[in-house]
Design a protein around this motif. Structure first.
Motif, mmCIF file in Angstrom:
data_model
loop_
_atom_site.group_PDB
_atom_site.id
_atom_site.type_symbol
_atom_site.label_atom_id
_atom_site.label_comp_id
_atom_site.label_asym_id
_atom_site.label_seq_id
_atom_site.Cartn_x
_atom_site.Cartn_y
_atom_site.Cartn_z
ATOM 1 N N LYS A 11 -57.054 12.774 -1.750
ATOM 2 C CA LYS A 11 -57.147 11.269 -2.111
ATOM 3 C C LYS A 11 -55.821 11.092 -1.696
ATOM 4 O O LYS A 11 -55.741 9.645 -1.280
ATOM 5 N N GLN A 12 -54.547 11.557 -1.768
ATOM 6 C CA GLN A 12 -53.400 10.891 -1.504
ATOM 7 C C GLN A 12 -53.350 10.800 0.184
ATOM 8 O O GLN A 12 -52.767 9.846 0.628
ATOM 9 N N CYS A 13 -54.187 11.606 1.028
ATOM 10 C CA CYS A 13 -54.069 11.072 2.394
ATOM 11 C C CYS A 13 -54.924 10.050 2.553
ATOM 12 O O CYS A 13 -54.438 9.104 3.460
ATOM 13 N N VAL A 14 -55.971 9.686 1.834
ATOM 14 C CA VAL A 14 -56.780 8.469 2.094
ATOM 15 C C VAL A 14 -55.922 7.453 1.558
ATOM 16 O O VAL A 14 -55.825 6.335 2.433
ATOM 17 N N GLU A 15 -55.092 7.377 0.506
ATOM 18 C CA GLU A 15 -54.211 6.300 0.272
ATOM 19 C C GLU A 15 -53.019 6.007 1.250
ATOM 20 O O GLU A 15 -52.643 4.849 1.602
ATOM 21 N N ASN A 16 -52.893 7.133 2.007
ATOM 22 C CA ASN A 16 -51.672 7.004 3.334
ATOM 23 C C ASN A 16 -52.457 6.891 4.529
ATOM 24 O O ASN A 16 -51.887 6.725 5.608
ATOM 25 N N ARG A 17 -53.798 6.399 4.346
ATOM 26 C CA ARG A 17 -54.640 6.267 5.739
ATOM 27 C C ARG A 17 -54.550 7.201 6.686
ATOM 28 O O ARG A 17 -54.912 7.250 7.955
ATOM 29 N N GLN A 18 -54.615 8.619 6.250
ATOM 30 C CA GLN A 18 -54.335 9.707 7.053
ATOM 31 C C GLN A 18 -55.934 10.496 6.870
ATOM 32 O O GLN A 18 -56.182 11.357 6.347
ATOM 33 N N LEU A 19 -56.717 9.663 7.611
ATOM 34 C CA LEU A 19 -58.343 9.925 7.366
ATOM 35 C C LEU A 19 -58.690 11.527 7.781
ATOM 36 O O LEU A 19 -59.397 11.971 7.249
ATOM 37 N N PRO A 20 -58.405 11.746 9.277
ATOM 38 C CA PRO A 20 -58.729 12.780 9.656
ATOM 39 C C PRO A 20 -58.283 14.204 8.931
ATOM 40 O O PRO A 20 -58.985 15.046 8.695
ATOM 41 N N GLU A 21 -56.880 14.201 8.537
ATOM 42 C CA GLU A 21 -56.240 15.015 7.578
ATOM 43 C C GLU A 21 -57.096 15.244 6.215
ATOM 44 O O GLU A 21 -57.433 16.356 5.726
ATOM 45 N N ALA A 22 -57.457 13.927 5.860
ATOM 46 C CA ALA A 22 -58.257 14.073 4.287
ATOM 47 C C ALA A 22 -59.548 14.552 4.592
ATOM 48 O O ALA A 22 -60.049 15.235 3.530
ATOM 49 N N GLU A 23 -60.187 14.273 5.395
ATOM 50 C CA GLU A 23 -61.565 14.881 5.995
ATOM 51 C C GLU A 23 -61.577 16.586 5.928
ATOM 52 O O GLU A 23 -62.127 17.271 5.137
ATOM 53 N N LYS A 24 -60.385 17.127 6.473
ATOM 54 C CA LYS A 24 -60.249 18.293 6.759
ATOM 55 C C LYS A 24 -59.945 19.080 5.294
ATOM 56 O O LYS A 24 -60.478 20.221 4.929
ATOM 57 N N ILE A 25 -59.195 18.231 4.617
ATOM 58 C CA ILE A 25 -58.748 18.845 3.121
ATOM 59 C C ILE A 25 -60.123 18.813 2.278
ATOM 60 O O ILE A 25 -60.459 19.510 1.585
ATOM 61 N N TYR A 26 -60.726 17.657 2.467
ATOM 62 C CA TYR A 26 -61.919 17.658 1.632
ATOM 63 C C TYR A 26 -62.826 18.579 1.725
ATOM 64 O O TYR A 26 -63.596 19.443 0.976
ATOM 65 N N LEU A 27 -63.097 18.974 3.011
ATOM 66 C CA LEU A 27 -64.090 20.273 3.489
ATOM 67 C C LEU A 27 -63.517 21.629 2.753
ATOM 68 O O LEU A 27 -64.453 22.221 2.127
ATOM 69 N N GLY A 28 -62.102 21.626 2.760
ATOM 70 C CA GLY A 28 -61.803 22.923 2.079
ATOM 71 C C GLY A 28 -61.935 22.834 0.642
ATOM 72 O O GLY A 28 -62.069 23.844 0.086
ATOM 73 N N ALA A 29 -61.872 21.718 0.011
ATOM 74 C CA ALA A 29 -62.019 21.625 -1.478
ATOM 75 C C ALA A 29 -63.432 21.934 -1.649
ATOM 76 O O ALA A 29 -63.688 22.731 -2.859
ATOM 77 N N ILE A 30 -64.338 21.393 -0.972
ATOM 78 C CA ILE A 30 -65.778 21.571 -1.459
ATOM 79 C C ILE A 30 -66.008 23.048 -1.129
ATOM 80 O O ILE A 30 -66.928 23.494 -1.929
ATOM 81 N N LYS A 31 -65.779 23.799 -0.244
ATOM 82 C CA LYS A 31 -65.894 25.101 0.006
ATOM 83 C C LYS A 31 -65.464 25.914 -1.166
ATOM 84 O O LYS A 31 -65.900 26.955 -1.737
#
Length: 212
Positions: free
Chosen positions: A39-59
């Motif tokens: 979520k913090q990455c999204v706020e900072n507009r770091q969307l590719p990094e946010a996607e990668k971290i979300y995938l890890g969270a879901i797993k």
């Protein structure tokens, strides 16, 4: 607490596993912490990094959900995390991936809700999922589709408020979503309906203040 029903659970996890890439290092961390980091990455507009971290969270969530009777709160966080990932993917214009993720999460909730009719939180999560999809459609300028999704969410919350008038969070969500809906209707030049939505949002906000 009723258990998650095995048939629909196996189906949705199978869908999820096709969408989530291997992220062994990330998923070793606590999924809730990863979700907050994303979520913090999204706020900072770091969307590719946010996607990668979300995938890890879901797993990570799915590893925890592998137990026989996962807690409702864990299931709801998993659903929310998937919606947040789908929003990011839509902003990255990975539209097919985002729509597939939204669809599989919605399908899971639609399977569970009829089996647990007294459990309001799954219906509220479905409404939140619809709003997430609405925001995603709006991001790519699909205003009629966006309005349709938020309208469905509002229909759900009206019923929830009737059942649980004590839940201020339902009324707060409805007020916020009505404001978004009114803005969408303005974009669609449906000015009278937009005015009515704004008025309803104002009434809900005033009631929240009066009851606080």
């Amino acid at each position: 607490m009723l258990p998650i029903f095995p048939a629909c659970w196996r189906n949705v996890v199978a869908i999820a596993l096709t969408l989530v890439a291997p992220t062994a290092l990330l998923s070793a961390q606590e999924p809730a912490a990863l979700q907050a980091q994303a979520k913090q990455c999204v706020e900072n507009r770091q969307l590719p990094e946010a996607e990668k971290i979300y995938l890890g969270a879901i797993k990570g969530y799915e590893a925890q959900l592998a137990g026989k009777t996962p807690a409702d709160g864990l299931i709801l966080r998993w659903c929310q995390c998937r919606d947040e990932l789908a929003e990011v993917q839509m902003q990255l214009l990975k539209i097919a991936d985002a729509k597939a993720l939204f669809a599989s999460t919605s399908a899971y909730l639609h399977q569970v809700i009829p089996l647990r009719p007294k459990d309001v939180e799954f219906r509220f999560q479905l409404a939140k999922s619809q709003v997430s999809l609405s925001k995603s459609y709006r991001h790519i300028h699909l205003y009629p589709e966006s309005a349709e999704q938020v309208r469905a969410a509002l229909d759900l919350t009206r019923k929830l408020i009737q059942e649980r008038p004590d839940r201020a969070d339902y009324r707060l969500a409805q007020s916020e979503w009505l404001t978004a809906y009114a803005s969408l209707l303005t974009e669609l030049a449906q000015f009278r309906d937009a005015e009515l939505a704004y008025q309803e949002a104002t009434r809900q906000a005033q009631k929240l203040v009066a009851d606080s």
